[in-house]
Write a protein that holds these residues in place. Structure first.
Motif, PDB file in Angstrom:
ATOM      1  N   GLY A   1       0.833  -1.205   0.000  1.00  0.00           N
ATOM      2  CA  GLY A   1       0.000   0.000   0.000  1.00  0.00           C
ATOM      3  C   GLY A   1       0.864   1.251   0.000  1.00  0.00           C
ATOM      4  N   PHE A   2       1.834   1.271   0.903  1.00  0.00           N
ATOM      5  CA  PHE A   2       2.671   2.457   0.997  1.00  0.00           C
ATOM      6  C   PHE A   2       3.506   2.666  -0.265  1.00  0.00           C
ATOM      7  N   HIS A   3       4.223   1.624  -0.674  1.00  0.00           N
ATOM      8  CA  HIS A   3       5.165   1.826  -1.782  1.00  0.00           C
ATOM      9  C   HIS A   3       4.452   2.159  -3.094  1.00  0.00           C
ATOM     10  N   LEU A   4       3.420   1.384  -3.404  1.00  0.00           N
ATOM     11  CA  LEU A   4       2.710   1.673  -4.653  1.00  0.00           C
ATOM     12  C   LEU A   4       2.094   3.067  -4.577  1.00  0.00           C
ATOM     13  N   GLY A   5       1.475   3.361  -3.425  1.00  0.00           N
ATOM     14  CA  GLY A   5       0.873   4.683  -3.261  1.00  0.00           C
ATOM     15  C   GLY A   5       1.899   5.785  -3.456  1.00  0.00           C
ATOM     16  N   LEU A   6       3.056   5.602  -2.834  1.00  0.00           N
ATOM     17  CA  LEU A   6       4.079   6.637  -2.922  1.00  0.00           C
ATOM     18  C   LEU A   6       4.520   6.856  -4.370  1.00  0.00           C
ATOM     19  N   PHE A   7       4.734   5.774  -5.111  1.00  0.00           N
ATOM     20  CA  PHE A   7       5.199   5.940  -6.493  1.00  0.00           C
ATOM     21  C   PHE A   7       4.154   6.632  -7.347  1.00  0.00           C
ATOM     22  N   VAL A   8       2.898   6.240  -7.135  1.00  0.00           N
ATOM     23  CA  VAL A   8       1.848   6.883  -7.920  1.00  0.00           C
ATOM     24  C   VAL A   8       1.800   8.377  -7.591  1.00  0.00           C
ATOM     25  N   LEU A   9       1.872   8.713  -6.305  1.00  0.00           N
ATOM     26  CA  LEU A   9       1.845  10.128  -5.926  1.00  0.00           C
ATOM     27  C   LEU A   9       3.038  10.869  -6.513  1.00  0.00           C
ATOM     28  N   LEU A  10       4.187  10.240  -6.388  1.00  0.00           N
ATOM     29  CA  LEU A  10       5.415  10.867  -6.843  1.00  0.00           C
ATOM     30  C   LEU A  10       5.325  11.227  -8.320  1.00  0.00           C
ATOM     31  N   LEU A  11       4.787  10.331  -9.096  1.00  0.00           N
ATOM     32  CA  LEU A  11       4.838  10.518 -10.548  1.00  0.00           C
ATOM     33  C   LEU A  11       3.555  11.086 -11.143  1.00  0.00           C
ATOM     34  N   PHE A  12       2.437  10.953 -10.454  1.00  0.00           N
ATOM     35  CA  PHE A  12       1.189  11.324 -11.109  1.00  0.00           C
ATOM     36  C   PHE A  12       0.374  12.387 -10.376  1.00  0.00           C
ATOM     37  N   ALA A  13       0.878  12.891  -9.244  1.00  0.00           N
ATOM     38  CA  ALA A  13       0.154  13.989  -8.615  1.00  0.00           C
ATOM     39  C   ALA A  13       0.297  15.230  -9.513  1.00  0.00           C
ATOM     40  N   ALA A  14      -0.799  15.939  -9.701  1.00  0.00           N
ATOM     41  CA  ALA A  14      -0.781  17.059 -10.650  1.00  0.00           C
ATOM     42  C   ALA A  14       0.346  18.061 -10.371  1.00  0.00           C
ATOM     43  N   PRO A  15       0.553  18.463  -9.103  1.00  0.00           N
ATOM     44  CA  PRO A  15       1.627  19.436  -8.865  1.00  0.00           C
ATOM     45  C   PRO A  15       3.008  18.856  -9.199  1.00  0.00           C
ATOM     46  N   HIS A  16       3.163  17.559  -8.995  1.00  0.00           N
ATOM     47  CA  HIS A  16       4.459  16.946  -9.306  1.00  0.00           C
ATOM     48  C   HIS A  16       4.684  16.912 -10.812  1.00  0.00           C
ATOM     49  N   VAL A  17       3.652  16.542 -11.537  1.00  0.00           N
ATOM     50  CA  VAL A  17       3.777  16.508 -12.994  1.00  0.00           C
ATOM     51  C   VAL A  17       4.150  17.899 -13.495  1.00  0.00           C
ATOM     52  N   ALA A  18       3.487  18.895 -12.932  1.00  0.00           N
ATOM     53  CA  ALA A  18       3.762  20.268 -13.368  1.00  0.00           C
ATOM     54  C   ALA A  18       5.188  20.670 -13.005  1.00  0.00           C
ATOM     55  N   PHE A  19       5.606  20.321 -11.795  1.00  0.00           N
ATOM     56  CA  PHE A  19       6.958  20.684 -11.350  1.00  0.00           C
ATOM     57  C   PHE A  19       8.013  20.031 -12.243  1.00  0.00           C
ATOM     58  N   LEU A  20       7.844  18.742 -12.487  1.00  0.00           N
ATOM     59  CA  LEU A  20       8.815  18.038 -13.321  1.00  0.00           C
ATOM     60  C   LEU A  20       8.844  18.632 -14.723  1.00  0.00           C
ATOM     61  N   ASP A  21       7.668  18.933 -15.221  1.00  0.00           N
ATOM     62  CA  ASP A  21       7.569  19.507 -16.562  1.00  0.00           C
ATOM     63  C   ASP A  21       8.305  20.840 -16.633  1.00  0.00           C
ATOM     64  N   LYS A  22       7.969  21.730 -15.703  1.00  0.00           N
ATOM     65  CA  LYS A  22       8.492  23.095 -15.787  1.00  0.00           C
ATOM     66  C   LYS A  22       9.949  23.193 -15.379  1.00  0.00           C
ATOM     67  N   ARG A  23      10.328  22.429 -14.331  1.00  0.00           N
ATOM     68  CA  ARG A  23      11.652  22.645 -13.776  1.00  0.00           C
ATOM     69  C   ARG A  23      12.718  21.701 -14.312  1.00  0.00           C
ATOM     70  N   ILE A  24      12.309  20.501 -14.666  1.00  0.00           N
ATOM     71  CA  ILE A  24      13.347  19.509 -14.934  1.00  0.00           C
ATOM     72  C   ILE A  24      13.257  18.931 -16.345  1.00  0.00           C
ATOM     73  N   LEU A  25      12.110  18.381 -16.671  1.00  0.00           N
ATOM     74  CA  LEU A  25      12.061  17.554 -17.879  1.00  0.00           C
ATOM     75  C   LEU A  25      11.645  18.318 -19.134  1.00  0.00           C
TER      76      LEU A  25
END
Ligand code: HEM
Ligand code: SF4
Ligand code: SF4
Lengths: 214, 444, 374
Positions: A77-101
């Motif tokens: 529960g924790f690990h899968l949840g964490l990975f999904v949040l890490l990669l698919f939370a809207a603010p994270h997607v935006a951050f990765l898009d704008k700042r890094i990728l």
């Protein structure tokens, strides 16, 4: 420069660099230590064993699952949840898009984000309370285990604090904790996120030569 | 032990000795820490799963028997001297101290008495950590520091003198072989040059279960195989791998290799003994630094091969309700999973598997030198309760096939102690031999 | 008890003490009862139609403004304001309806606006928010007093060193999971409830609003976990928590907290009371919490108002009692926490605090041993 700018800017880049270099150094160090040569005539392939060992250990064995189901539920529960949040939370997607990728992918809708966050939190809390309430866990746990759990918890919690996305201070708190977490990561047991490939692989290779998948 | 050695010395000298002992252990720990062991130490997440697999924890509930905990002194040595990024940890004062002699001594029972190197914990470990293999390396450090348990040290002395941990001499072997020749009416050759197969046996078999030798004779006669036993190297058990002395292990393997190559055999048969198989088949070439001129074949593997080639006709199958114990070093860590099952399916009409059968089966509790270590006797007996639960769960059980002489004596002792006699303990070779179709075998 | 009566009971004190409210309410009353029937046909369609017509006239042909064919003609063709052609206070009166001074009719389902909102707000501000904090504080003071009076309750016979299994790992994890989520909810909840009087004056509006926003998000997030935890806890701890006649003795002797020996089974009455309080009040908190998290599920606003009130009161009760539980489960009683950290308790602890349970477990294992050796 505001606090937010610092934690999203220079501090973040320093932390990210330490994270990447530290992790590479540590994994590289392990690989450089090599493996003792094994010249006994094999019956199976070590390389295939390396891969099979890695994959097989994703699946719990029925013989043990009955005794360890809490840990399995919490862990997955924790690990899968964490990975999904890490990669698919809207603010994270935006951050990765704008700042890094410079590119992005579809993010989770808000309801799904909440659901996944509930699962990840439940998992992490279960993992940690198990650590304090079982004699085995109390005996083998050290400070690193607790610091790692709590830092991760605080990073997640501060992320959820900032859910309303209306206060820079909350966003800055989250980012600050992320930076600390990145700095801590390569020196700690959180590194298991990378080293598991090696440990499963080495065992898989040893057993693979004997035609067994452990 | 080392307290006695240091008695009568000046305190500072004693102090030096102590440091030397710990340093010797640490030196070996580090010498045996390769990339594999290092990644085990790095990746253990302290999740405690492994405890749920270990029969010593399961039977006592004592958290100290958690597999990963048994490695702690070696982990400390590694963190201090080998771990990447240790300099950064050092800057924060986070490096552990090297293990002291007292600490090592305190850990002795964990390293020797409560680990049979069965490898079951690896199955449940999310990181796939090979605790058993690491314990084996850790024991090298213990031997170097003179901290191995007395029972095992005693056995090594016996091996040095007589080549056998039970002190079985060539003379004793000859007597047992002669007896079996009479019993079976089949001649058994000793030291025969040019035989195809050379059998080695464990002391336990020679002295305790000599009918094994008779079973070999009948099986190989039926299959028309030429085989022999060397009076120079008949002992299969390898106390060296159990106590953790690479030098001794090498000596013992070398003896077998020399004898086999002298007789010019093409195969050496490893007997129904778990660690002997691992020692000769998997560790041996690495110990002596080269591959052998012969093939090592396990007796179960061989019988299975012969039977599938049609050279061992099975006549009346054993009708008892039989189950199979999986010796760890043969099945889980040896790779012979299907072979014993195929044989039992052929030789027994009511073969039932126990819970957790196969790769995840529980250890008998006496492997890895534990049964040769009197200090561990009580613990070993408790650990057997896990096995007993498995057996008791099978209704109407009449016999248990235990294809490992060491497991077998552990079973028999434990059942004796508990006064349980409603089922019999038998070897796999004997079972197959006793169900041979003698008529067809004679024709073939 | 019907919702209405319950709510009325809550509203009474607010009304009686708040004279300003009474004054404004009085001035707003009066015409309400007759308002609707007198004005008759002032319908929405009517107003819209006239607006439309007025617009057309303005654009196309000034002065020829007339109702389009088919539009219902209103009786009132006076000047058209933003609220039709009525005065502001008339409209308010009609929308609000009800009679704030008539306790039997403070609101009504067919009114657009109910007056109970203001009373609810005052109840929250003047009672709940004003007094809520004192209950946990009072509990703490009581605990300190008890600590000074009684000190740590020791195992009289000392530790035996032998252990008895008390809780399985599942029970322990369920307990700590619930406790962990509960504490997070309690802290964020208290912040939300008491932030305005306690934090705002110290840290100012900005910091306060940041804190409350954060607390709000976390509180909403952990709420559902608490519901799951509560169900898990209920299932895992129900056995042993049913009432038993021995509990009467426990009640009579006040649990032996002030000395004297009391018999108890697996759980004593104090624990049972805590268990059921937690389950029942926890269920109320869960339901009212859901009501607030998904307000659109409730057509009637009054349910939500009731929810906030019950939620706050229930939470304060649970938090205050939980402090007592935490005290006795940790520093208050030697050996108690072992059961939740290790799953086992010392034999002497079991004998002194749960004698009946102790006899039960030891006698059965004794029997088994006898059977095994027989
Ligand atoms: C954080 C500090 C806490 C401590 C030190 C603590 C300690 C304990 C201990 C030692 C027990 C077992 C008593 C026994 O052996 O009979 C227990 C039981 C229990 N606790 Fe806690 N607890 C804490 C927090 C909580 C919280 C916050 C909750 C509620 C949300 C809670 C709910 C319960 C329940 C329901 C039981 C079962 C006892 C019964 O059925 O009556 N605990 N706790
Ligand atoms: S190898 Fe076997 S005996 Fe050793 S720790 Fe693992 S499970 Fe226990
Ligand atoms: S199961 Fe593996 S990772 Fe978990 S504590 Fe044991 S050795 Fe470490």
């Amino acid at each position: 420069m505001s606090f937010l700018q610092i934690v999203e800017g220079p501090l973040f880049w320093v932390a990210a660099a330490v994270f990447v270099l530290g992790a590479l150094w540590r994994v590289g160090g392990l690989i450089a230590m090599k493996r003792r040569r094994d010249i006994a005539p094999p019956t199976g392939s070590a390389a295939a064993g390396f891969i099979r060992g890695n994959l097989r250990h994703f699946l719990p064995r029925a013989a043990f699952a009955r005794r360890t189901w809490i840990h399995l539920v919490g862990g997955y529960g924790f690990h899968l949840g964490l990975f999904v949040l890490l990669l698919f939370a809207a603010p994270h997607v935006a951050f990765l898009d704008k700042r890094i990728l410079g590119f992005s992918w579809p993010a989770l809708p808000r309801w799904a984000f909440i659901l996944v966050a509930e699962i990840a939190f439940a998992g992490l809390i279960i993992l940690w309370v198990r650590r304090i309430s079982e004699p085995v866990m109390r005996l083998i746990s050290d400070a690193d285990d607790h610091v790692g759990s709590w830092l991760t918890f605080l990073v997640m919690l501060s992320g959820c604090f900032a859910l309303q996305q209306s206060h820079d201070a909350l966003r800055a708190t989250h980012m600050f904790l992320v930076d600390i977490w990145l700095l801590y990561f390569p020196f700690s047991r959180l590194m298991h996120a990378f080293t598991f490939v090696l440990s499963r692989g080495h065992t898989g290779a040893t057993y693979g030569r004997r035609g067994i998948t452990p | 032990m080392s307290d006695q050695q240091t008695a009568g010395q000046r305190p500072d000298e004693a102090q030096d000795d102590r440091q030397d002992g710990a340093a010797a252990a640490v030196g070996k720990f580090l010498e045996f820490t390769d990339g594999a062991v290092a990644s085990y130490f790095e990746s253990c997440v302290h999740c405690g799963e492994c405890a749920e697999a270990c029969h010593f924890y399961l039977s006592t509930g004592d958290p100290r028997y958690t597999p990963t905990y048994k490695l702690l002194p070696m982990v400390k040595a590694y963190r201090r001297a080998r771990a990447p990024l240790r300099t950064v940890r050092d800057m924060f004062g986070l490096l552990p101290d090297d293990p002291t002699l007292d600490e090592l001594r305190e850990w002795g029972p964990l390293v020797y008495d409560s680990c049979t190197m069965c490898g079951r914990c690896t199955l449940v470990c999310p990181m796939g950590i090979d605790i058993a293999g690491t314990i084996a390396r850790m024991r090298e450090g213990y031997v170097a520091a003179g901290l191995a348990p007395e029972g095992l040290v005693h056995a090594t002395e016996m091996v040095r003198r007589t080549t056998s941990p039970m002190g079985v001499t060539a003379k004793a072997l000859r007597a047992q072989v002669e007896h079996q020749e009479k019993e079976t009416g089949i001649p058994i050759s000793l030291d025969e040059k040019g035989a195809e197969y050379m059998a080695i046996l464990s002391s336990m078999e020679i002295m305790g279960y000599p009918e094994v030798i008779g079973a070999y004779a009948r099986l190989f006669k039926a299959a028309d195989i030429s085989w022999t036993i060397s009076t120079k190297a008949y002992e299969a058990t390898n106390i060296g791998v159990q106590i953790g002395s690479g030098a001794l292990a090498r000596e013992i393997v070398q003896r077998v290799v020399d004898a086999a190559e002298e007789l010019g055999v093409r195969h050496v048969i490893s007997p129904e003994c778990g660690h002997a198989y691992g020692a000769l088949r998997w560790a041996g070439p690495n110990l002596i630094g080269r591959r052998y001129d012969f093939e090592v074949v396990h007796i179960i593997e061989l019988i299975d091969r012969l039977r599938r080639e049609g050279r061992l006709p099975i006549g009346n199958r054993d009708a008892r309700r039989i189950t199979l114990h999986d010796p760890c070093q043969i099945v889980r860590r040896g790779g012979l999973l299907k072979e014993p099952r195929r044989l039992l399916d052929a030789a027994a009409s009511d073969f039932v598997e126990m819970d957790n059968a196969g790769i995840a089966n529980l250890c008998c509790g006496g492997g890895g030198g534990v049964s040769a270590n009197p200090r561990a006797a009580e613990l070993q007996s408790r650990a057997f309760s896990c096995k007993l639960d498995q057996l008791n769960a099978i209704e109407g059980l009449q016999a248990v096939v235990v294809p490992c002489a060491n497991c077998r004596s552990v079973f028999e002792d434990a059942l004796d102690e508990r006064e349980i006699d409603n089922f019999e303990i038998i070897g796999l070779g004997e079972l197959v031999a006793s169900t041979l179709d003698q008529d067809k075998a004679a024709q073939g | 008890m019907s919702l209405r009566w319950f709510f009325i009971l809550l509203v009474i004190p607010g009304l009686l003490t708040l004279t300003p409210l009474r004054a404004t309410a009085q001035s707003a009353g009066g015409t309400v009862a007759t308002g609707v029937s007198e004005r008759g046909k002032q319908t929405l369609e009517d107003i819209l139609a006239r607006q439309k017509a007025a617009l057309r006239g303005l654009k196309l042909a000034p002065g020829t403004a007339a109702a389009p064919a088919g539009a219902p003609a209103g009786p009132d063709t006076g000047p058209l304001g933003p609220r039709g052609n009525q005065s502001l206070s008339d409209i308010w009166n009609r929308w609000r309806g009800g009679d704030p001074l008539n306790l039997l009719k403070p609101y009504s389902a067919d009114q657009v606006m109910t007056t109970s909102g203001e009373q609810w707000r005052l109840l929250r501000v003047e009672y709940i928010r004003r007094y809520a904090g004192w209950f946990p504080l009072g509990a703490l003071v009581l605990l300190v007093a008890f600590w000074m009076y009684r000190g740590r309750i020791r195992i009289r016979a000392g530790r035996a060193g032998r252990k008895i299994a008390r809780f399985t790992i599942t029970q322990r994890v369920a307990h700590w999971f619930t406790a962990g989520v509960f504490i997070l909810l309690a802290l964020t909840g208290l912040l939300i409830l008491l932030g305005r009087p306690l934090i705002l004056p110290w840290l100012g509006h900005d910091a306060h609003s940041v804190l409350i926003s954060a607390a709000m998000q976390a509180h909403n997030l952990f709420g559902p976990l608490f519901i799951a935890a509560l169900i898990w806890l209920f299932i895992k701890f129900l056995p042993g928590n049913l009432f038993h006649p021995v509990d009467l003795g426990w009640i009579l002797r006040l649990g032996g907290l002030f000395g004297g020996h009391v018999s108890a089974g697996r759980f004593n009455f104090g624990e049972k009371a805590w268990f059921w309080l937690l389950i029942i009040v926890g269920a109320v908190l869960s339901i009212t919490g859901l009501a607030m998290e998904f307000p659109w599920l409730f057509a009637d606003l009054r349910w939500l108002q009731l929810s906030t009130v019950l939620h706050a009161i229930g939470a304060i009760v649970l938090i205050s009692v939980a402090l007592g539980h935490i005290y006795i489960g940790s520093i208050g009683m030697e050996g108690a926490i072992d059961s939740m950290l290790e799953g086992e308790v010392d034999e002497n602890w079991a004998r002194e605090h749960h004698d009946l349970w102790y006899q039960e477990v030891t006698s059965t294992t004794g029997k088994e041993k006898e059977e095994a050796s027989a």
